[in-house]
Design a protein around this motif. Structure first.
Motif, PDB file in Angstrom:
ATOM      1  N   GLU A 162     -10.247   4.171 -12.279  1.00 34.96           N
ATOM      2  CA  GLU A 162     -10.579   3.092 -11.994  1.00 34.96           C
ATOM      3  C   GLU A 162     -10.993   2.966 -10.562  1.00 34.96           C
ATOM      4  N   ALA A 163     -10.199   3.278 -10.047  1.00 30.89           N
ATOM      5  CA  ALA A 163     -10.507   3.296  -8.319  1.00 30.89           C
ATOM      6  C   ALA A 163     -12.132   4.279  -8.109  1.00 30.89           C
ATOM      7  N   LEU A 164     -11.856   5.588  -9.117  1.00 23.59           N
ATOM      8  CA  LEU A 164     -13.102   6.158  -8.849  1.00 23.59           C
ATOM      9  C   LEU A 164     -14.380   5.937  -9.401  1.00 23.59           C
ATOM     10  N   LYS A 165     -14.439   5.261  -9.467  1.00 22.23           N
ATOM     11  CA  LYS A 165     -15.822   4.817 -10.553  1.00 22.23           C
ATOM     12  C   LYS A 165     -17.163   5.003  -9.634  1.00 22.23           C
ATOM     13  N   PRO A 166     -16.427   3.657  -8.679  1.00 18.58           N
ATOM     14  CA  PRO A 166     -17.356   3.158  -7.656  1.00 18.58           C
ATOM     15  C   PRO A 166     -18.108   4.432  -6.805  1.00 18.58           C
ATOM     16  N   VAL A 167     -17.081   5.728  -6.033  1.00 22.50           N
ATOM     17  CA  VAL A 167     -16.917   6.730  -5.905  1.00 22.50           C
ATOM     18  C   VAL A 167     -18.385   7.707  -6.667  1.00 22.50           C
ATOM     19  N   LEU A 168     -17.926   7.323  -7.607  1.00 20.81           N
ATOM     20  CA  LEU A 168     -18.686   8.528  -8.760  1.00 20.81           C
ATOM     21  C   LEU A 168     -19.805   7.878  -8.667  1.00 20.81           C
ATOM     22  N   GLU A 169     -20.009   6.540  -8.852  1.00 17.85           N
ATOM     23  CA  GLU A 169     -21.562   6.308  -8.740  1.00 17.85           C
ATOM     24  C   GLU A 169     -22.395   5.936  -8.181  1.00 17.85           C
ATOM     25  N   ALA A 170     -21.851   6.220  -7.301  1.00 22.54           N
ATOM     26  CA  ALA A 170     -22.915   6.660  -5.170  1.00 22.54           C
ATOM     27  C   ALA A 170     -22.886   7.901  -5.298  1.00 22.54           C
ATOM     28  N   THR A 171     -23.185   8.597  -5.982  1.00 24.84           N
ATOM     29  CA  THR A 171     -23.237   9.942  -6.200  1.00 24.84           C
ATOM     30  C   THR A 171     -24.716  10.735  -7.096  1.00 24.84           C
ATOM     31  N   CYS A 172     -24.502   9.402  -7.629  1.00 21.65           N
ATOM     32  CA  CYS A 172     -25.698   9.477  -7.933  1.00 21.65           C
ATOM     33  C   CYS A 172     -27.009   8.851  -7.314  1.00 21.65           C
TER      34      CYS A 172
END
Length: 224
Positions: free
Chosen positions: A86-96
């Motif tokens: 759950e904490a990593l979702k925005p981090v992954l989104e930011a790599t797009c």
């Protein structure tokens, strides 16, 4: 070669155990040779397949056979995995890449083994990355690599991108390639490297660690 295909090829070679364990200057030169040597084989569908991909497919088949006899715990249901994902979702989104409509994301975290152990180990971190990526709609490929002092985990979106985002992905690939060339040209010039700032992997690792620390702070009971 497009960024997605290039990264997929690197991951395939890594999974097949073809890349050197130590990626210092000499190791990087060896890795480039390995990557180039494994580009030549073409499969029946016309898509380029590396020797590494063939070996990876065989290894996957063997692992699947073993999985039928050895039952492994389902890490995706571990409370630590759920909280970390759950904490990593925005981090992954930011790599797009900007303008790519959520396609083309990839995250690499290079962790000290002690930090990885606190979070539950490489396999749990990999499962959390996979869970977060799938919740974002990615078609996921992950790689995990653990040594005495280094744990490396990669997650990548391998969906075929729609035509309308191809330009955005190509632009991001060109930008990344230009930055890589600048860093390679800087070599051992500490001042030049300082001006360039943290590398993409360093930035992604710091973003991962920040998200992981927030997950631990928000759910201290599951990490006891």
């Amino acid at each position: 070669m497009a960024y997605q295909k290039a990264l997929a090829h690197v991951i395939a070679c890594s999974e097949a155990g073809l890349l050197p364990a130590r990626l210092d200057h000499e190791g990087m030169e060896q890795a480039l040779v390995v990557l180039q040597q494994n580009l030549s084989v073409v499969g029946p569908t016309g898509r380029a397949h590396s020797d590494a991909e063939s070996k990876t497919a065989a290894a996957t088949k063997t692992a699947s056979a073993k999985a039928t006899t050895v039952k492994r715990p389902e890490l995706s249901k571990d409370p630590r995995c759920v909280a970390l994902a759950e904490a990593l979702k925005p981090v992954l989104e930011a790599t797009c890449p900007p303008g790519a409509s959520g396609y083309g994301g990839a995250l690499q975290a290079n962790l000290h083994s002690d930090d990885a152990a606190i979070l539950g180990g490489m396999e749990l971190i990999r499962a959390a990355m996979r869970r977060a990526a799938r919740q974002l709609g990615w078609r996921v490929r992950t790689v995990g690599y653990a040594r005495e002092r280094l744990v490396l985990v990669i997650v990548q979106d391998v969906r075929e991108e729609p035509v309308e985002v191809a330009d955005a992905l190509e632009e991001d690939f060109s930008r990344s390639g230009h930055e890589m060339i600048e860093r390679m040209s800087a070599g051992g010039d500490e001042e030049a490297l300082r001006r360039l700032g943290p590398s993409p992997v360093e930035r992604q690792t710091q973003a991962f660690l920040q998200a992981a620390r927030s997950a631990v702070a928000a759910h201290p009971d599951v990490w006891r």
